[in-house]
Design a protein around this motif. Structure first.
Motif, mmCIF file in Angstrom:
data_model
loop_
_atom_site.group_PDB
_atom_site.id
_atom_site.type_symbol
_atom_site.label_atom_id
_atom_site.label_comp_id
_atom_site.label_asym_id
_atom_site.label_seq_id
_atom_site.Cartn_x
_atom_site.Cartn_y
_atom_site.Cartn_z
ATOM 1 N N PHE A 102 0.769 -0.813 0.339
ATOM 2 C CA PHE A 102 0.012 0.203 -0.021
ATOM 3 C C PHE A 102 0.467 1.017 0.098
ATOM 4 O O PHE A 102 0.614 2.056 -0.329
ATOM 5 C CB PHE A 102 -0.700 -0.023 1.193
ATOM 6 N N VAL A 103 1.085 1.000 0.943
ATOM 7 C CA VAL A 103 2.873 2.300 1.219
ATOM 8 C C VAL A 103 3.449 2.229 0.031
ATOM 9 O O VAL A 103 3.548 3.608 -0.337
ATOM 10 C CB VAL A 103 3.580 2.581 2.785
ATOM 11 N N SER A 104 3.670 1.228 -0.463
ATOM 12 C CA SER A 104 5.383 1.861 -1.638
ATOM 13 C C SER A 104 4.586 1.719 -2.511
ATOM 14 O O SER A 104 4.765 2.554 -4.063
ATOM 15 C CB SER A 104 5.900 0.472 -2.586
ATOM 16 N N MET A 105 2.807 1.542 -3.377
ATOM 17 C CA MET A 105 2.121 1.927 -4.340
ATOM 18 C C MET A 105 2.234 3.740 -4.509
ATOM 19 O O MET A 105 2.199 4.598 -5.384
ATOM 20 C CB MET A 105 0.958 0.881 -4.780
ATOM 21 N N GLN A 106 1.324 4.305 -2.993
ATOM 22 C CA GLN A 106 0.627 5.401 -3.251
ATOM 23 C C GLN A 106 2.808 5.794 -3.725
ATOM 24 O O GLN A 106 2.281 8.187 -3.388
ATOM 25 C CB GLN A 106 0.408 5.464 -1.789
ATOM 26 N N MET A 107 3.553 5.801 -2.602
ATOM 27 C CA MET A 107 5.028 6.935 -2.219
ATOM 28 C C MET A 107 5.774 6.730 -4.319
ATOM 29 O O MET A 107 6.872 7.054 -4.251
ATOM 30 C CB MET A 107 5.796 6.844 -1.505
ATOM 31 N N GLY A 108 5.075 5.829 -4.771
ATOM 32 C CA GLY A 108 5.675 5.424 -6.051
ATOM 33 C C GLY A 108 7.150 4.993 -6.378
ATOM 34 O O GLY A 108 7.838 4.333 -7.423
ATOM 35 N N LEU A 109 6.900 3.924 -5.242
ATOM 36 C CA LEU A 109 8.171 2.591 -5.015
ATOM 37 C C LEU A 109 7.508 1.986 -4.936
ATOM 38 O O LEU A 109 7.984 0.614 -5.019
ATOM 39 C CB LEU A 109 8.590 2.402 -3.405
ATOM 40 N N GLY A 110 6.491 1.123 -5.686
ATOM 41 C CA GLY A 110 5.802 -0.053 -6.067
ATOM 42 C C GLY A 110 7.049 -0.999 -6.700
ATOM 43 O O GLY A 110 7.104 -1.779 -6.998
ATOM 44 N N TYR A 111 7.275 -0.252 -8.333
ATOM 45 C CA TYR A 111 8.702 -0.908 -8.847
ATOM 46 C C TYR A 111 9.452 -1.388 -8.188
ATOM 47 O O TYR A 111 9.882 -2.171 -8.495
ATOM 48 C CB TYR A 111 8.594 -0.006 -10.016
ATOM 49 N N ALA A 112 9.989 -1.162 -6.947
ATOM 50 C CA ALA A 112 10.849 -1.531 -6.396
ATOM 51 C C ALA A 112 10.917 -2.402 -5.923
ATOM 52 O O ALA A 112 10.074 -2.323 -4.575
ATOM 53 C CB ALA A 112 11.570 -0.573 -5.090
#
Length: 258
Positions: A102-112
């Motif tokens: 959830f947090v990664s997708m919102q902050m733009g870190l979902g690709y990591a």
């Protein structure tokens, strides 16, 4: 010469083999011990050791022929009970993977993302960090000892051949929605703060179209997301303790333990 009857051999086999299948199924599925980091041989040795320690204190097992169909059904029942106990505990740990997603997708870190060595699947970077932290806190709180205690009590509250499965699984199935709900509640403050930041960038893009909002907004959102995630870790212990109590209580409810 010592002569043993088929009934005696069957009783000894069932007294050791049936608990071994329940304990082994739990160790193969539960987190910490059930991942790829622990070799299968080590898990097998641990299951044998726990069975040897518990078998003298367990209630009498049903005496059946080792090659009988009823014996196969009892073995399948024990594997199913142990696997469900481990699966319920696995759901508890997946809360933190979903939280990191959830947090990664919102902050733009979902690709990591990175490969989880325990499960062999790709998980978000923040999810892997939270999962490792949850594992260490679970071991520090002796949560694994509570799981083994519930497992030992399950042989008394859920004796072998009790035939409880269908009705009991139906009762537990309605309680599994707390996994996603718990992850959403923990991630809600960070996700809300990042949503406000993204909305601010959207207003800026409309007010000044000549600005390259993607070049400015992406690194700033990433940095602000890391700061917000760092600040949100101040209450992670309190949330973890509450979720751990609820997860272990779910295990006790399933096993009808005290």
């Amino acid at each position: 010469m010592l002569e043993l009857t088929d009934a005696q051999i069957g009783g000894w086999v069932s007294a050791f083999l049936l608990p071994l299948f329940r304990i082994g199924a739990l160790l193969m599925v539960m987190p910490v011990f059930g991942g790829n980091l622990v070799p299968v041989r080590v898990r097998l040795y641990l299951a044998l050791a726990i069975t040897l320690l518990l078998s003298p204190n367990l209630p009498p097992m049903p005496e059946v022929d080792a090659l009988n169909l009823r014996m196969m059904l009892l073995i399948a029942e024990q594997i199913l009970i142990g696997a469900v106990l481990g699966f319920l505990l696995q759901l508890f740990f997946q809360i933190f993977v979903v939280l990191g997603q959830f947090v990664s997708m919102q902050m733009g870190l979902g690709y990591a993302s990175m490969m989880d060595p325990a499960m062999g699947v790709s998980v978000p970077l923040l999810g892997q960090f939270l999962l490792n932290m949850a594992t260490l806190m679970f071991l520090a709180m002796n949560g694994h000892l509570v799981v083994f205690e519930v497992l030992a009590e399950s042989f008394i509250t859920l004796p072998v051949g009790s035939g409880f499965l269908v009705e009991h699984y139906r009762e537990i199935a309605g309680k599994l929605t707390w996994v996603l709900g718990a992850a959403v509640l923990i991630a809600l403050p960070a996700v809300t703060a990042l949503l406000v930041i993204n909305m601010a960038f959207g207003v800026m893009a409309r007010a000044a179209p000549q600005l390259n909002i993607f070049a400015i907004g992406f690194p700033l959102t990433l940095v602000m997301g890391m700061i917000i995630f760092w600040l949100s870790q101040a209450d992670i212990l309190a949330h973890f303790q509450a979720l751990t109590v609820e997860a272990l209580q779910l295990l006790r409810d399933f096993a009808h333990a005290r």
